[in-house]
Design an enzyme around this catalytic site. Structure first.
Site, short mmCIF file in Angstrom:
data_model
loop_
_atom_site.label_atom_id
_atom_site.label_comp_id
_atom_site.label_asym_id
_atom_site.label_seq_id
_atom_site.Cartn_x
_atom_site.Cartn_y
_atom_site.Cartn_z
N GLY A 1 62.66 1.05 66.81
CA GLY A 1 62.56 0.17 65.66
C GLY A 1 63.64 -0.89 65.59
CG HIS B 1 59.64 0.66 62.36
ND1 HIS B 1 60.81 0.25 61.77
CD2 HIS B 1 59.91 1.85 62.94
CE1 HIS B 1 61.76 1.15 61.96
NE2 HIS B 1 61.24 2.14 62.68
CG ASP B 2 60.63 -3.14 60.26
OD1 ASP B 2 60.10 -3.95 59.47
OD2 ASP B 2 60.65 -1.91 60.06
#
Length: 256
Positions: free
Chosen positions: A138, A120-121
């Site tokens: 992440g 994520h991200d």
């Protein structure tokens, strides 16, 4: 006109461009936007929140815009952006964003080999080659034109500079500045990426300047002292300024 296998599922709310090929057992969820001329081989999953460009080829088992593997995720509206002309090989997984940044981004003209995971991200640039089974935790940032070999484990929040070469099997939790080679165990600075820079058209004079910059940066003084010495003793081209900025702004510290 899109070619959609009768064995594929495409949600009625999915937005597709033109000339896409969607193979059997593919699944395309709602709230997805797909450009033109993409090829999805069999068993590709395009999850909620995906935004794909054009001319990508995605191989069996890949899953794009998966739910983040982050216990803080509470179902917030987030997306996963993938650019153009990417080759995304078998069983690659790319998570969508969380409330932290809202978006996971992958640029264009990348080769993501089988079983790569992008959490994520993350922000992954363009022109990357990322080897088999490499894992990014992440909020990792990878600048353009990095070559990241197989079976690499990258700690969350790390930043990887452009034009680097990272040896297969490396594990690291610090930032990797641009233009260098990283390897051995524990992973450490191994010199500048001489062959890679030549292949990318860097002049011999600029390569020598980059080499001298790192000779000083990894010298005996503190990071601040060495950066001041670089500024005083060397020509500060845009490339050298990028190294300086990278080192000065590193939150995790640069790799030793």
């Amino acid at each position: 006109m899109n070619q959609i296998s009768p064995l594929a599922f495409v949600h009625p709310e999915a937005k597709l461009g033109d000339n896409n090929i969607i193979g059997p057992f593919c699944y395309i969820d709602r709230n997805t936007v797909i450009g033109d001329n993409n090829v999805f081989q069999n068993s590709v999953t395009i999850n909620y929140g995906a935004r794909l460009g054009s001319n990508n080829e995605i191989f069996p088992g890949a899953s794009i815009s998966t739910k983040p593997q982050d216990l803080k995720f509470r179902g917030e509206e987030t997306i996963c952006e993938v650019g153009d002309n990417n080759s995304i090989r078998e069983n690659v997984t790319i998570s969508r964003g969380t409330a932290s940044k809202g978006t996971t981004k992958v640029g264009s003209n990348n080769l993501l080999m089988e079983c790569v995971h992008i959490a994520h991200d993350c922000i992954i640039g363009s022109g990357e080659i990322i080897g088999n089974s490499t894992k990014f935790a992440g909020e990792v940032i990878v600048e353009d034109n990095a070559i990241i070999s197989a079976n690499i484990l990258c700690h969350q929040f790390c930043r990887i500079g452009g034009y680097v070469m990272i040896q297969g099997g490396s594990r690291f939790s610090m930032d990797i500045p641009p233009y260098i080679i990283v390897g051995k165990e524990p992973a450490r600075y191994m010199g500048i990426n001489l062959i890679g820079l030549r292949r990318r058209g860097f002049s011999n004079e600029l390569i020598e300047l980059i080499h001298n910059t790192y000779r000083i940066l990894y010298g005996t003084g503190t990071r601040a002292e060495n950066i001041a010495k670089i500024k005083n003793e060397l020509q500060v081209t845009p490339e050298i300024q990028h190294i300086i900025d990278f080192a000065e702004t590193s939150q995790r510290g640069i790799i030793k």
